[in-house]
Design a protein around this motif. Structure first.
Motif, PDB file in Angstrom:
ATOM      1  N   ILE A   3       0.854  -1.187   0.000  1.00  0.00           N
ATOM      2  CA  ILE A   3       0.000   0.000   0.000  1.00  0.00           C
ATOM      3  C   ILE A   3       0.886   1.232   0.000  1.00  0.00           C
ATOM      4  O   ILE A   3       1.713   1.418   0.904  1.00  0.00           O
ATOM      5  CB  ILE A   3      -0.938   0.013   1.218  1.00  0.00           C
ATOM      6  CG1 ILE A   3      -1.800  -1.253   1.252  1.00  0.00           C
ATOM      7  CG2 ILE A   3      -1.818   1.262   1.203  1.00  0.00           C
ATOM      8  CD1 ILE A   3      -2.686  -1.357   2.480  1.00  0.00           C
ATOM      9  N   LEU A   4       0.734   2.071  -1.008  1.00  0.00           N
ATOM     10  CA  LEU A   4       1.493   3.308  -1.109  1.00  0.00           C
ATOM     11  C   LEU A   4       0.665   4.470  -0.590  1.00  0.00           C
ATOM     12  O   LEU A   4      -0.549   4.525  -0.818  1.00  0.00           O
ATOM     13  CB  LEU A   4       1.881   3.581  -2.569  1.00  0.00           C
ATOM     14  CG  LEU A   4       2.502   2.433  -3.366  1.00  0.00           C
ATOM     15  CD1 LEU A   4       2.787   2.890  -4.788  1.00  0.00           C
ATOM     16  CD2 LEU A   4       3.769   1.927  -2.703  1.00  0.00           C
ATOM     17  N   LEU A   5       1.324   5.393   0.103  1.00  0.00           N
ATOM     18  CA  LEU A   5       0.652   6.604   0.566  1.00  0.00           C
ATOM     19  C   LEU A   5       1.438   7.790   0.047  1.00  0.00           C
ATOM     20  O   LEU A   5       2.619   7.949   0.345  1.00  0.00           O
ATOM     21  CB  LEU A   5       0.556   6.640   2.090  1.00  0.00           C
ATOM     22  CG  LEU A   5      -0.347   5.532   2.651  1.00  0.00           C
ATOM     23  CD1 LEU A   5       0.468   4.368   3.173  1.00  0.00           C
ATOM     24  CD2 LEU A   5      -1.278   6.067   3.719  1.00  0.00           C
ATOM     25  N   LEU A  86       3.360  -0.945   4.124  1.00  0.00           N
ATOM     26  CA  LEU A  86       2.908   0.433   3.919  1.00  0.00           C
ATOM     27  C   LEU A  86       4.122   1.275   3.571  1.00  0.00           C
ATOM     28  O   LEU A  86       5.125   1.252   4.281  1.00  0.00           O
ATOM     29  CB  LEU A  86       2.239   0.982   5.175  1.00  0.00           C
ATOM     30  CG  LEU A  86       1.069   0.191   5.761  1.00  0.00           C
ATOM     31  CD1 LEU A  86       0.510   0.912   6.981  1.00  0.00           C
ATOM     32  CD2 LEU A  86      -0.027  -0.019   4.719  1.00  0.00           C
ATOM     33  N   ILE A  87       4.025   2.041   2.488  1.00  0.00           N
ATOM     34  CA  ILE A  87       5.153   2.849   2.040  1.00  0.00           C
ATOM     35  C   ILE A  87       4.761   4.323   2.017  1.00  0.00           C
ATOM     36  O   ILE A  87       3.872   4.727   1.254  1.00  0.00           O
ATOM     37  CB  ILE A  87       5.646   2.414   0.652  1.00  0.00           C
ATOM     38  CG1 ILE A  87       6.036   0.930   0.670  1.00  0.00           C
ATOM     39  CG2 ILE A  87       6.822   3.281   0.211  1.00  0.00           C
ATOM     40  CD1 ILE A  87       6.496   0.403  -0.676  1.00  0.00           C
ATOM     41  N   ASP A  88       5.429   5.100   2.866  1.00  0.00           N
ATOM     42  CA  ASP A  88       5.234   6.545   2.867  1.00  0.00           C
ATOM     43  C   ASP A  88       6.157   7.123   1.794  1.00  0.00           C
ATOM     44  O   ASP A  88       7.373   7.173   1.962  1.00  0.00           O
ATOM     45  CB  ASP A  88       5.572   7.116   4.251  1.00  0.00           C
ATOM     46  CG  ASP A  88       5.252   8.593   4.367  1.00  0.00           C
ATOM     47  OD1 ASP A  88       4.541   9.121   3.495  1.00  0.00           O
ATOM     48  OD2 ASP A  88       5.719   9.232   5.334  1.00  0.00           O
ATOM     49  N   ASP A 106      -0.259  -2.288  -4.749  1.00  0.00           N
ATOM     50  CA  ASP A 106      -1.568  -2.898  -4.990  1.00  0.00           C
ATOM     51  C   ASP A 106      -2.682  -1.893  -4.729  1.00  0.00           C
ATOM     52  O   ASP A 106      -3.770  -1.998  -5.299  1.00  0.00           O
ATOM     53  CB  ASP A 106      -1.767  -4.115  -4.072  1.00  0.00           C
ATOM     54  CG  ASP A 106      -0.705  -5.173  -4.290  1.00  0.00           C
ATOM     55  OD1 ASP A 106      -0.612  -5.693  -5.423  1.00  0.00           O
ATOM     56  OD2 ASP A 106       0.041  -5.473  -3.337  1.00  0.00           O
ATOM     57  N   LEU A 107      -2.401  -0.945  -3.854  1.00  0.00           N
ATOM     58  CA  LEU A 107      -3.360   0.092  -3.482  1.00  0.00           C
ATOM     59  C   LEU A 107      -2.583   1.377  -3.244  1.00  0.00           C
ATOM     60  O   LEU A 107      -1.526   1.360  -2.617  1.00  0.00           O
ATOM     61  CB  LEU A 107      -4.119  -0.317  -2.211  1.00  0.00           C
ATOM     62  CG  LEU A 107      -4.998   0.737  -1.538  1.00  0.00           C
ATOM     63  CD1 LEU A 107      -6.142   1.170  -2.459  1.00  0.00           C
ATOM     64  CD2 LEU A 107      -5.545   0.217  -0.209  1.00  0.00           C
ATOM     65  N   ILE A 132       1.967   5.033 -14.523  1.00  0.00           N
ATOM     66  CA  ILE A 132       3.021   4.082 -14.154  1.00  0.00           C
ATOM     67  C   ILE A 132       2.435   2.740 -13.728  1.00  0.00           C
ATOM     68  O   ILE A 132       2.958   1.684 -14.069  1.00  0.00           O
ATOM     69  CB  ILE A 132       3.899   4.663 -13.029  1.00  0.00           C
ATOM     70  CG1 ILE A 132       4.634   5.911 -13.529  1.00  0.00           C
ATOM     71  CG2 ILE A 132       4.914   3.627 -12.532  1.00  0.00           C
ATOM     72  CD1 ILE A 132       5.412   6.643 -12.446  1.00  0.00           C
ATOM     73  N   ASN A 133       1.345   2.793 -12.967  1.00  0.00           N
ATOM     74  CA  ASN A 133       0.714   1.582 -12.445  1.00  0.00           C
ATOM     75  C   ASN A 133      -0.754   1.577 -12.865  1.00  0.00           C
ATOM     76  O   ASN A 133      -1.568   2.311 -12.304  1.00  0.00           O
ATOM     77  CB  ASN A 133       0.852   1.537 -10.920  1.00  0.00           C
ATOM     78  CG  ASN A 133       0.359   0.227 -10.322  1.00  0.00           C
ATOM     79  OD1 ASN A 133      -0.471  -0.459 -10.896  1.00  0.00           O
ATOM     80  ND2 ASN A 133       0.879  -0.120  -9.151  1.00  0.00           N
ATOM     81  N   THR A 134      -1.079   0.761 -13.829  1.00  0.00           N
ATOM     82  CA  THR A 134      -2.438   0.748 -14.374  1.00  0.00           C
ATOM     83  C   THR A 134      -3.370  -0.216 -13.649  1.00  0.00           C
ATOM     84  O   THR A 134      -4.569  -0.244 -13.926  1.00  0.00           O
ATOM     85  CB  THR A 134      -2.405   0.375 -15.870  1.00  0.00           C
ATOM     86  OG1 THR A 134      -1.787  -0.917 -16.015  1.00  0.00           O
ATOM     87  CG2 THR A 134      -1.612   1.394 -16.666  1.00  0.00           C
ATOM     88  N   SER A 135      -2.838  -1.003 -12.719  1.00  0.00           N
ATOM     89  CA  SER A 135      -3.668  -2.027 -12.070  1.00  0.00           C
ATOM     90  C   SER A 135      -4.035  -1.702 -10.628  1.00  0.00           C
ATOM     91  O   SER A 135      -5.000  -2.264 -10.090  1.00  0.00           O
ATOM     92  CB  SER A 135      -2.960  -3.384 -12.113  1.00  0.00           C
ATOM     93  OG  SER A 135      -1.714  -3.334 -11.435  1.00  0.00           O
ATOM     94  N   ALA A 136      -3.281  -0.822  -9.968  1.00  0.00           N
ATOM     95  CA  ALA A 136      -3.548  -0.525  -8.552  1.00  0.00           C
ATOM     96  C   ALA A 136      -4.803   0.321  -8.397  1.00  0.00           C
ATOM     97  O   ALA A 136      -5.108   1.183  -9.239  1.00  0.00           O
ATOM     98  CB  ALA A 136      -2.355   0.210  -7.942  1.00  0.00           C
TER      99      ALA A 136
END
Length: 212
Positions: A3-5, A86-88, A106-107, A132-136
């Motif tokens: 999960i990216l923030l 979780l990635i800040d 993924d999100l 860059i990310n077409t699926s998230a």
């Protein structure tokens, strides 16, 4: 699950939301969580280090990480399929090392405010990560909503953001958010944060677990 923030706008609240979600997942949902603090200010890892001095018990781990270290870190973290990472993200999008990080998500959670500068930065962030990310899944979190304030452009902003993802429930403007740390969510905030975090969990995280 990764999960990216993120948001290009400084002060949008991504580090605070990262902590809220980490505490919620680890404490309330008993999920294994690791936080990668990739923001240049590294405020989360600083709080984590300070909390360690008081011998607090931790429900998850926080790692201060450089973007270039991401592939090696994910090789280790992905060994546990139940791990939620979780990635800040950094507040700027001008580093090519961000590309593999964004592709791994993924999100993507994006806190934002309804002021014009925040909206412009949020739209730019959404355009970049969507290419860059077409699926998230991209989930927008309105932040610092002031009670009694009528946001004249809110419907227009929500409509524009809906072209990239989903605009979910938001957080009110509360001084208590400054008390959020790496050990727990202050009890006084639970009534206002649980609906937002619960929506994210039920919509994306719990659903992915059920699909698996």
């Amino acid at each position: 699950m990764v999960i990216l923030l993120g948001n290009q706008k400084g002060g949008a609240g991504k580090s605070t939301v990262t902590l809220l979600l980490a505490n919620y997942l680890a404490v309330n949902k008993n999920r294994p969580v690791t936080v990668l603090d990739m923001d240049y200010q590294q405020s989360i890892s600083s709080k984590y280090e300070k909390a360690q001095l008081t011998e607090n018990m931790f429900s998850y781990e926080v790692l201060a990480a450089d973007l270039a270290d991401f592939p090696d870190l994910m090789t280790v973290l992905s060994k546990n399929p139940d791990e939620i990472v979780l990635i800040d993200l950094p507040g700027k999008m001008d580093d090519d090392d961000l590309i593999p990080v964004i592709r791994a998500g993924d999100l993507i959670l994006c806190p934002f405010g309804y002021d014009q500068f925040s909206v412009d930065s949020t739209l730019l962030f959404a355009m970049v990560v969507s290419k860059i990310n077409t699926s998230a899944s991209l989930h927008f979190i309105p932040n610092r909503l002031k009670s009694g304030v009528k946001y004249q452009t809110r419907l227009e902003v929500d409509k524009a953001l809906a072209g990239f993802g989903y605009v979910g429930k938001g957080f009110p403007d509360r001084i208590d958010f400054q008390r959020v740390d790496t050990t727990c969510i202050p009890a006084i905030l639970l009534p206002v944060v649980l609906p937002v975090l619960g929506e994210i969990y039920e919509t994306y995280i719990e659903r992915e677990g059920n699909d698996a």
